[in-house]
Design an enzyme around this catalytic site. Structure first.
Site, PDB file in Angstrom:
ATOM      1  N   ASN A   9       0.914  -1.109   0.041  1.00  0.00           N
ATOM      2  CA  ASN A   9       0.049  -0.079   0.104  1.00  0.00           C
ATOM      3  C   ASN A   9       0.937   1.124  -0.051  1.00  0.00           C
ATOM      4  OD1 ASN A   9      -1.820   1.942   0.485  1.00  0.00           O
ATOM      5  ND2 ASN A   9      -2.194   1.458   2.711  1.00  0.00           N
ATOM      6  N   LYS A  11      -0.038   4.305  -0.122  1.00  0.00           N
ATOM      7  CA  LYS A  11      -0.576   5.362   0.543  1.00  0.00           C
ATOM      8  C   LYS A  11      -0.308   6.636  -0.308  1.00  0.00           C
ATOM      9  CE  LYS A  11       0.036   3.212   4.857  1.00  0.00           C
ATOM     10  NZ  LYS A  11       0.231   3.278   6.299  1.00  0.00           N
ATOM     11  N   HIS A  95      -9.225   1.143   5.331  1.00  0.00           N
ATOM     12  CA  HIS A  95      -8.082   1.173   5.823  1.00  0.00           C
ATOM     13  C   HIS A  95      -8.056   2.100   6.925  1.00  0.00           C
ATOM     14  CE1 HIS A  95      -3.608   2.370   6.528  1.00  0.00           C
ATOM     15  NE2 HIS A  95      -3.631   1.287   5.807  1.00  0.00           N
ATOM     16  N   GLU A  97      -6.382   4.700   8.108  1.00  0.00           N
ATOM     17  CA  GLU A  97      -6.245   5.836   7.920  1.00  0.00           C
ATOM     18  C   GLU A  97      -7.562   6.675   7.251  1.00  0.00           C
ATOM     19  OE1 GLU A  97      -1.540   5.252   7.486  1.00  0.00           O
ATOM     20  OE2 GLU A  97      -2.877   5.593   5.527  1.00  0.00           O
ATOM     21  N   GLU A 167      -4.888  -4.890  10.652  1.00  0.00           N
ATOM     22  CA  GLU A 167      -3.911  -3.974  10.838  1.00  0.00           C
ATOM     23  C   GLU A 167      -4.054  -3.244  12.414  1.00  0.00           C
ATOM     24  OE1 GLU A 167      -4.434  -0.919   7.736  1.00  0.00           O
ATOM     25  OE2 GLU A 167      -6.402  -0.727   8.498  1.00  0.00           O
ATOM     26  N   GLY A 173       3.083   2.221  10.807  1.00  0.00           N
ATOM     27  CA  GLY A 173       3.951   3.419  10.624  1.00  0.00           C
ATOM     28  C   GLY A 173       4.700   4.041  11.991  1.00  0.00           C
ATOM     29  N   SER A 213       3.865  -2.370  10.182  1.00  0.00           N
ATOM     30  CA  SER A 213       5.399  -2.215  10.239  1.00  0.00           C
ATOM     31  C   SER A 213       5.851  -3.686   9.820  1.00  0.00           C
ATOM     32  CB  SER A 213       5.898  -1.890  11.627  1.00  0.00           C
ATOM     33  OG  SER A 213       5.543  -0.485  11.857  1.00  0.00           O
TER      34      SER A 213
END
Length: 252
Positions: A9, A11, A95, A97, A167, A173, A213
């Site tokens: 991904n 992003k 996702h 985010e 996730e 991150g 990660s």
């Protein structure tokens, strides 16, 4: 037998020129034929990725989001038909985010996933708990609700081909990673929940990825677990060498 999947991904990284350069660098580095590879570039890069992957059967590509409406006044969104015409095989739905910054809920994720399936695109449905939820001992409770609600519009007949991505929000991150055993415990739990929602047979067919990660140094340990079917990779998918090392985990 579930075929492992390594998905990158990107992003909001890479211009179209950078995307095409990345694909050209990546393809010669892939040694393993045992996994399916997918990349999820920014929407504007999809044509460049498609050009770079023309004729390649191992690497698929998809979109980072998809809307549930066939068409309409939805500024900034993309329909299933648009993505299908662009050659996308997959679309990420929900996702963390998107949930955190752009208002996606379990309900909208369910709508997006159902629309993707109806249009011939495979949804990668994301679920994950926050650090606060995990520390409060509510992770499994939260995940069970997220999962049930996010697949609510999908029939048992449609479910075998979907992809679930676990996730943990606290590991995205941040450099923090769930141990392989922790990831296995949660993903095994999610497979059990899928068995309740659909059936044990369907649950055994659904691929469940880990995202949070993931790096070349921890992929083999994660993939050694029985219920982990692959990875949704963020930062480590942005460089061809590191992404290839993750893809080639079984060739070492």
């Amino acid at each position: 037998m579930r075929k492992p999947m390594i998905a990158g991904n990107w992003k909001m990284y890479k211009t179209a020129a950078e995307a095409k350069k990345f694909i050209a660098e990546l393809l010669p580095l892939i040694k393993s034929e045992e996994v399916e590879v997918a990349v999820f570039p920014p929407a504007i890069d999809i044509p460049a990725v498609a050009d770079g992957l023309a004729g390649n059967g191992q690497v698929a590509y998809g979109a980072q989001n998809v809307h549930w409406a066939v068409e309409g006044a939805y500024t900034g969104e993309l329909s299933v038909a648009m993505l299908k015409e662009a050659g996308c095989r997959y679309a990420i739905c929900g996702h963390s985010e998107r949930r955190q910054y752009f208002g996606d809920t379990d309900e909208t994720v369910a709508h997006r996933a159902s629309a993707a399936i109806a249009g011939g695109i495979i949804p990668v449905i994301c679920v994950g708990e926050s650090l606060a939820q995990r520390e409060a001992g509510r992770a499994l409770e939260i995940l069970a609700v997220q999962l049930k609600n996010s697949v609510s519009g999908i029939s048992a007949a449609e479910a075998a081909n979907i992809v679930i991505a676990y996730e943990p929000v606290w590991a995205i991150g941040t450099g923090k990673t769930a141990t392989a055993a922790d990831a296995q415990d949660v993903i095994g739990f999610l497979r059990g929940e899928l068995a309740k929602i659909f059936s044990e047979d369907i649950a055994e067919q659904i691929r469940i990825l880990y995202g949070g990660s993931v790096k070349p140094g921890n992929i083999a340990e994660l993939m050694a677990e029985p219920d982990i079917d692959g990875a949704l990779v963020g930062g480590a998918s942005l460089e061809a060498a590191s992404f290839a090392a993750i893809i080639n985990y079984s060739s070492k």
